[in-house]
Scaffold this motif. Structure first.
Motif, mmCIF file in Angstrom:
data_model
loop_
_atom_site.group_PDB
_atom_site.id
_atom_site.type_symbol
_atom_site.label_atom_id
_atom_site.label_comp_id
_atom_site.label_asym_id
_atom_site.label_seq_id
_atom_site.Cartn_x
_atom_site.Cartn_y
_atom_site.Cartn_z
ATOM 1 N N LYS A 2 57.346 6.607 53.885
ATOM 2 C CA LYS A 2 55.987 7.133 53.728
ATOM 3 C C LYS A 2 55.597 7.064 52.249
ATOM 4 C CE LYS A 2 56.066 8.436 58.085
ATOM 5 N NZ LYS A 2 55.218 7.795 59.112
ATOM 6 N N ASN A 85 53.217 16.856 55.221
ATOM 7 C CA ASN A 85 54.152 16.745 56.336
ATOM 8 C C ASN A 85 53.413 16.437 57.629
ATOM 9 O OD1 ASN A 85 56.883 17.060 57.479
ATOM 10 N ND2 ASN A 85 56.037 18.869 58.475
ATOM 11 N N THR A 86 52.271 17.100 57.815
ATOM 12 C CA THR A 86 51.454 16.851 59.004
ATOM 13 C C THR A 86 50.843 15.453 58.959
ATOM 14 O OG1 THR A 86 50.919 19.195 59.219
ATOM 15 C CG2 THR A 86 49.465 17.641 60.332
ATOM 16 N N GLN A 87 50.335 15.071 57.783
ATOM 17 C CA GLN A 87 49.713 13.758 57.640
ATOM 18 C C GLN A 87 50.718 12.634 57.896
ATOM 19 O OE1 GLN A 87 46.326 13.106 56.979
ATOM 20 N NE2 GLN A 87 46.258 15.264 57.498
ATOM 21 N N PHE A 88 51.908 12.767 57.349
ATOM 22 C CA PHE A 88 52.904 11.704 57.493
ATOM 23 C C PHE A 88 53.467 11.624 58.912
ATOM 24 C CE2 PHE A 88 53.730 11.890 52.688
ATOM 25 C CZ PHE A 88 52.969 10.736 52.468
ATOM 26 N N ALA A 89 53.282 12.655 59.695
ATOM 27 C CA ALA A 89 53.685 12.576 61.101
ATOM 28 C C ALA A 89 52.755 11.657 61.878
ATOM 29 C CB ALA A 89 53.686 13.975 61.723
ATOM 30 N N GLU A 90 51.548 11.436 61.341
ATOM 31 C CA GLU A 90 50.537 10.635 62.036
ATOM 32 C C GLU A 90 50.324 9.267 61.413
ATOM 33 O OE1 GLU A 90 47.099 13.081 61.817
ATOM 34 O OE2 GLU A 90 47.923 14.681 63.081
ATOM 35 N N ASP A 92 51.346 6.467 57.720
ATOM 36 C CA ASP A 92 52.358 6.127 56.714
ATOM 37 C C ASP A 92 51.909 6.370 55.281
ATOM 38 O OD1 ASP A 92 54.221 5.317 58.608
ATOM 39 O OD2 ASP A 92 53.480 3.250 58.631
#
Length: 302
Positions: A2, A85-90, A92
């Protein structure tokens, strides 16, 4: 891996429009890293993203605080990392943009773990500040922590107060907690710095002050004047106008001071940023060149 892209640069350089273009190009939101734009009562004087700009791209950490809310770089670190953390779950990639040096470092390097200050200690120090003034508190800091006093901006109320709070809470010098260990992040960080010729930047800063006045800065400053003792308002653009309201300065003189102090702050920002060799520098007018750089960085880790 990421990747967090960090768009940074001095006040007035042109971060806002370029951050919008990058966010639209990547189809991602913007994490704001301007410490004063978090306060919802200061949109004009902090050049916060407008309603129209926020409609173009979702922004985090804009207009989320009241003037009386206590906030810190350590809290920003924790909250920004939670959003990432939330953004990188969705996706890259993510984008952080701003000019507050400590807030950028908090996300990229981490803040030293400091003890929490209890309400009683905070109230005690603030009462002494109100009764005795900043000079007296600076003298206390010199006695309790001469190492930090030697490097601290003793005119910065927030830093002096916080250092004293830690000294009194723990019985140890504030400097003993400042280990400056870089924390590992589970994502890659690419820093993009924006810079302009000094005279061009100064002209933009001067014109921006005039534009803020046209948009209602004087009325905004008058509305928050009763809260002038708060740290949120120890800010260029407000503290000068407060002296005009106090009758010390004419309006023209106060605005000249706003322009001058904004230019001084831009120099401090650039001095801070230039210590970081990892920053890739661009002119804000080279949007296509910056987009190509971003695309290349993403492709390199694809």
């Amino acid at each position: 891996m990421k990747t967090l892209f960090v768009l940074l640069g001095p006040t007035g350089v042109g971060k806002t429009e370029l951050s919008l273009q990058i966010a639209e190009f990547l189809h991602i939101p913007i994490l704001n890293a301007d410490s004063r734009q978090l306060y919802k009562d200061l949109p004009i004087g902090t050049a916060a993203p407008t309603a129209e700009e926020q409609a173009r791209v979702r922004h985090y950490f804009v207009g989320t605080l009241d003037l009386t809310d206590y906030y810190s770089a350590a809290r920003y670190e924790a909250e920004a990392l939670a959003v990432l953390n939330t953004q990188f779950a969705e996706r890259d990639v993510a984008l952080l943009s701003g000019g507050s040096m400590l807030y950028i470092d908090a996300v990229c390097q981490g803040i030293d773990d400091m003890p929490s200050v209890d309400a009683e200690t905070r109230a005690s120090v603030l009462q002494r500040l109100e009764e005795r003034g900043l000079d007296a508190l600076s003298a206390e800091l010199k006695l309790l922590d001469p190492d930090y006093y030697a490097q601290c901006d003793i005119r910065n109320t927030k830093r002096v107060v916080h250092a004293l709070e830690i000294c009194y809470m723990t019985g140890r010098p504030y400097s003993s907690f400042r280990i400056r260990a870089t924390k590992e992040r589970p994502f890659r960080i690419i820093k993009i710095g924006l810079t302009r010729d000094r005279e061009e930047l100064y002209d933009r800063i001067n014109r921006r002050v005039d534009l803020m006045m046209d948009h209602g800065l004087l009325d905004e400053a008058r509305r928050v004047y009763p809260y002038r003792h708060l740290n949120a308002l120890n800010t260029v653009g407000y503290k000068e106008l407060f002296r005009h309201f106090d009758g010390e300065w004419t309006l023209d003189f106060a605005l000249d001071k706003v322009r001058r102090n904004s230019r001084v702050y831009s120099r401090k920002q650039m001095t801070w940023f230039r210590r970081d060799p990892s920053i890739q520098w661009f002119s804000p007018d080279k949007a296509e060149e910056i987009r190509n750089f971003i695309t290349k960085q993403i492709s390199a880790k694809a």
